[in-house]
Design a protein around this motif. Sequence first.
Motif, PDB file in Angstrom:
ATOM      1  N   LYS A  69       0.829  -1.211   0.000  1.00  0.00           N
ATOM      2  CA  LYS A  69       0.000   0.000   0.000  1.00  0.00           C
ATOM      3  C   LYS A  69       0.868   1.267   0.000  1.00  0.00           C
ATOM      4  CE  LYS A  69      -3.832  -2.277   2.377  1.00  0.00           C
ATOM      5  NZ  LYS A  69      -4.559  -2.529   1.118  1.00  0.00           N
ATOM      6  N   ARG A  70       1.831   1.296  -0.921  1.00  0.00           N
ATOM      7  CA  ARG A  70       2.771   2.407  -1.013  1.00  0.00           C
ATOM      8  C   ARG A  70       2.403   3.416  -2.103  1.00  0.00           C
ATOM      9  NH1 ARG A  70       6.299   4.414   2.053  1.00  0.00           N
ATOM     10  NH2 ARG A  70       7.813   4.697   0.354  1.00  0.00           N
ATOM     11  N   LEU A  71       1.316   3.160  -2.832  1.00  0.00           N
ATOM     12  CA  LEU A  71       0.959   4.070  -3.917  1.00  0.00           C
ATOM     13  C   LEU A  71       0.302   5.336  -3.379  1.00  0.00           C
ATOM     14  CD1 LEU A  71      -0.395   1.797  -6.793  1.00  0.00           C
ATOM     15  CD2 LEU A  71       1.926   2.597  -6.358  1.00  0.00           C
ATOM     16  N   GLN A  72       0.769   6.484  -3.833  1.00  0.00           N
ATOM     17  CA  GLN A  72       0.177   7.756  -3.453  1.00  0.00           C
ATOM     18  C   GLN A  72      -0.957   8.119  -4.411  1.00  0.00           C
ATOM     19  OE1 GLN A  72       4.552   9.597  -2.953  1.00  0.00           O
ATOM     20  NE2 GLN A  72       2.922  11.107  -2.745  1.00  0.00           N
ATOM     21  N   LYS A  73      -1.867   8.925  -3.939  1.00  0.00           N
ATOM     22  CA  LYS A  73      -2.880   9.487  -4.821  1.00  0.00           C
ATOM     23  C   LYS A  73      -2.276  10.699  -5.519  1.00  0.00           C
ATOM     24  CE  LYS A  73      -7.040   8.017  -2.328  1.00  0.00           C
ATOM     25  NZ  LYS A  73      -8.291   8.470  -1.654  1.00  0.00           N
ATOM     26  N   ILE A  74      -2.303  10.684  -6.837  1.00  0.00           N
ATOM     27  CA  ILE A  74      -1.757  11.801  -7.610  1.00  0.00           C
ATOM     28  C   ILE A  74      -2.808  12.285  -8.596  1.00  0.00           C
ATOM     29  CG2 ILE A  74       0.640  11.049  -7.361  1.00  0.00           C
ATOM     30  CD1 ILE A  74       0.502   9.850 -10.137  1.00  0.00           C
ATOM     31  N   SER A  75      -2.597  13.485  -9.126  1.00  0.00           N
ATOM     32  CA  SER A  75      -3.573  14.092 -10.035  1.00  0.00           C
ATOM     33  C   SER A  75      -3.533  13.409 -11.397  1.00  0.00           C
ATOM     34  CB  SER A  75      -3.265  15.581 -10.199  1.00  0.00           C
ATOM     35  OG  SER A  75      -2.036  15.758 -10.873  1.00  0.00           O
ATOM     36  N   TRP A  76      -4.619  13.597 -12.164  1.00  0.00           N
ATOM     37  CA  TRP A  76      -4.662  13.052 -13.515  1.00  0.00           C
ATOM     38  C   TRP A  76      -3.600  13.689 -14.398  1.00  0.00           C
ATOM     39  CZ3 TRP A  76      -6.574   8.721 -15.058  1.00  0.00           C
ATOM     40  CH2 TRP A  76      -7.652   8.144 -14.364  1.00  0.00           C
ATOM     41  N   GLN A  77      -3.277  14.953 -14.105  1.00  0.00           N
ATOM     42  CA  GLN A  77      -2.238  15.618 -14.879  1.00  0.00           C
ATOM     43  C   GLN A  77      -0.894  14.903 -14.689  1.00  0.00           C
ATOM     44  OE1 GLN A  77      -4.455  17.088 -12.981  1.00  0.00           O
ATOM     45  NE2 GLN A  77      -5.360  18.849 -14.045  1.00  0.00           N
ATOM     46  N   ASP A  78      -0.595  14.537 -13.435  1.00  0.00           N
ATOM     47  CA  ASP A  78       0.653  13.815 -13.164  1.00  0.00           C
ATOM     48  C   ASP A  78       0.630  12.421 -13.790  1.00  0.00           C
ATOM     49  OD1 ASP A  78       2.114  15.728 -11.796  1.00  0.00           O
ATOM     50  OD2 ASP A  78       1.236  15.206  -9.850  1.00  0.00           O
ATOM     51  N   ILE A  79      -0.527  11.766 -13.726  1.00  0.00           N
ATOM     52  CA  ILE A  79      -0.643  10.425 -14.320  1.00  0.00           C
ATOM     53  C   ILE A  79      -0.358  10.475 -15.818  1.00  0.00           C
ATOM     54  CG2 ILE A  79      -2.270   8.574 -14.904  1.00  0.00           C
ATOM     55  CD1 ILE A  79      -3.580   9.026 -12.170  1.00  0.00           C
ATOM     56  N   LEU A  80      -0.917  11.476 -16.497  1.00  0.00           N
ATOM     57  CA  LEU A  80      -0.704  11.605 -17.934  1.00  0.00           C
ATOM     58  C   LEU A  80       0.754  11.915 -18.260  1.00  0.00           C
ATOM     59  CD1 LEU A  80      -3.924  13.574 -18.989  1.00  0.00           C
ATOM     60  CD2 LEU A  80      -3.410  11.156 -19.399  1.00  0.00           C
ATOM     61  N   LYS A  81       1.365  12.782 -17.460  1.00  0.00           N
ATOM     62  CA  LYS A  81       2.773  13.133 -17.692  1.00  0.00           C
ATOM     63  C   LYS A  81       3.681  11.928 -17.463  1.00  0.00           C
ATOM     64  CE  LYS A  81       2.277  18.020 -16.453  1.00  0.00           C
ATOM     65  NZ  LYS A  81       2.613  19.074 -15.450  1.00  0.00           N
ATOM     66  N   ILE A  82       3.437  11.195 -16.374  1.00  0.00           N
ATOM     67  CA  ILE A  82       4.253  10.009 -16.080  1.00  0.00           C
ATOM     68  C   ILE A  82       4.026   8.940 -17.137  1.00  0.00           C
ATOM     69  CG2 ILE A  82       4.628   8.147 -14.411  1.00  0.00           C
ATOM     70  CD1 ILE A  82       3.921  10.150 -12.192  1.00  0.00           C
ATOM     71  N   SER A  83       2.785   8.815 -17.613  1.00  0.00           N
ATOM     72  CA  SER A  83       2.492   7.840 -18.666  1.00  0.00           C
ATOM     73  C   SER A  83       3.230   8.183 -19.956  1.00  0.00           C
ATOM     74  CB  SER A  83       0.987   7.781 -18.935  1.00  0.00           C
ATOM     75  OG  SER A  83       0.297   7.301 -17.795  1.00  0.00           O
ATOM     76  N   ALA A  84       3.341   9.476 -20.253  1.00  0.00           N
ATOM     77  CA  ALA A  84       4.089   9.901 -21.448  1.00  0.00           C
ATOM     78  C   ALA A  84       5.561   9.511 -21.319  1.00  0.00           C
ATOM     79  CB  ALA A  84       3.949  11.404 -21.644  1.00  0.00           C
ATOM     80  N   VAL A  85       6.111   9.669 -20.119  1.00  0.00           N
ATOM     81  CA  VAL A  85       7.488   9.232 -19.877  1.00  0.00           C
ATOM     82  C   VAL A  85       7.588   7.717 -20.020  1.00  0.00           C
ATOM     83  CG1 VAL A  85       9.361   9.152 -18.182  1.00  0.00           C
ATOM     84  CG2 VAL A  85       7.946  11.198 -18.370  1.00  0.00           C
ATOM     85  N   GLY A  86       6.533   7.013 -19.581  1.00  0.00           N
ATOM     86  CA  GLY A  86       6.501   5.562 -19.724  1.00  0.00           C
ATOM     87  C   GLY A  86       6.524   5.133 -21.179  1.00  0.00           C
ATOM     88  N   PHE A  87       5.851   5.878 -22.039  1.00  0.00           N
ATOM     89  CA  PHE A  87       5.874   5.561 -23.469  1.00  0.00           C
ATOM     90  C   PHE A  87       7.283   5.751 -24.033  1.00  0.00           C
ATOM     91  CE2 PHE A  87       5.437   7.051 -27.921  1.00  0.00           C
ATOM     92  CZ  PHE A  87       5.002   5.855 -28.469  1.00  0.00           C
ATOM     93  N   THR A  88       7.960   6.812 -23.580  1.00  0.00           N
ATOM     94  CA  THR A  88       9.346   7.032 -24.000  1.00  0.00           C
ATOM     95  C   THR A  88      10.225   5.863 -23.581  1.00  0.00           C
ATOM     96  OG1 THR A  88       9.059   9.426 -23.755  1.00  0.00           O
ATOM     97  CG2 THR A  88      11.316   8.598 -23.831  1.00  0.00           C
ATOM     98  N   ALA A  89      10.023   5.385 -22.342  1.00  0.00           N
ATOM     99  CA  ALA A  89      10.793   4.237 -21.857  1.00  0.00           C
ATOM    100  C   ALA A  89      10.492   2.986 -22.676  1.00  0.00           C
ATOM    101  CB  ALA A  89      10.485   3.993 -20.377  1.00  0.00           C
ATOM    102  N   ALA A  90       9.205   2.791 -23.015  1.00  0.00           N
ATOM    103  CA  ALA A  90       8.814   1.615 -23.803  1.00  0.00           C
ATOM    104  C   ALA A  90       9.491   1.626 -25.169  1.00  0.00           C
ATOM    105  CB  ALA A  90       7.297   1.576 -23.961  1.00  0.00           C
TER     106      ALA A  90
END
Length: 323
Positions: A69-90
């Motif tokens: 249970k270590r996941l923090q609640k973050i905004s949708w804006q942060d989720i989208l930004k982190i997901s974009a970085v995830g696509f770069t990593a992929a």
Amino acid sequence: MTFLYIQRYIDIASLQMKKAFFQLHISVFLAGFTGILGRLITLNEGMMVWYRLLITALSMWVLYAVFSKRLQKISWQDILKISAVGFTAAMHWVTFYGAIKYANISVGLVCFSAVGFFTALAEPLILRKKINRTELLLGLITIGGIYIIFHFDTEYKTGIILGIISAFLGCLFPIFNRRFLQRINVETVLTWQITGGFITLSVLLPFYLQQFPVSRFLPGWEDLLWLLVLSWICSVLAFRLTANALKHLSAFTVNLTYNLEPVYGILLAFMVYNENQYLSRWFYLGFAVIIGVLAFHVFLVIRSEKRAKALQEELHPDEKITL
């Protein structure tokens, strides 16, 4: 008294730095081992990365959301930004494994060393700070080492181009992750990054497979075993170690240290696949240049630390430090 508190803080920071370097080198070794896995797994690079992201994302959600249970609640804006970085990593992993499959493990890994050059340019632009000329010079020399290999070993042209693209993409997500990790914990960043990478690659994959058709989509039992090793050991564990290191080290230091990835990976390739029999003297010359860059960077770091200690002793020669 004030100096004692400052010195104590410096000592604690030094201990944290040493721990960060140790974690980083474990992560680098695991990253080097992924080159072997890239050849052991018979799926094409797109399907291989898709399964890697699927297994890793599911594992992280179970581990961090259900158990710890270590996941923090973050905004949708942060989720989208982190997901974009995830696509770069992929896409970094797709091009990285593509380089291995179109050339070989050694060539694919040594091209990754160009990440230092790209970081020296990208980090100041993204973080809006002054370009470090020494870092840029070291990166340019690394590019020179890769050019020596490219110029004389033209049979690996496609693999080298993919490897350089992989290096460019690979320099980006540590820089962005460092900014996220200043306010979001490691588990949350990595879980959403891998999940975002999986979702975005899933959207792209049908178009990718149209251009690069495959004969099968499901991994065999042996491929599945290696995918689990790649996902659990070389992804979940390695990502966490690297992210922890980024809290105390610059993105350039992390990326330049990752130049050891070819060392570990190439030595493994020599032992497992005897790749040394297929590489020309120009490969070794270029590789020697890259190793020289890394050694010189280590020398600069050590010299800088010694100068800092000497300056402290000069300013406070009679101070006794008691922790």
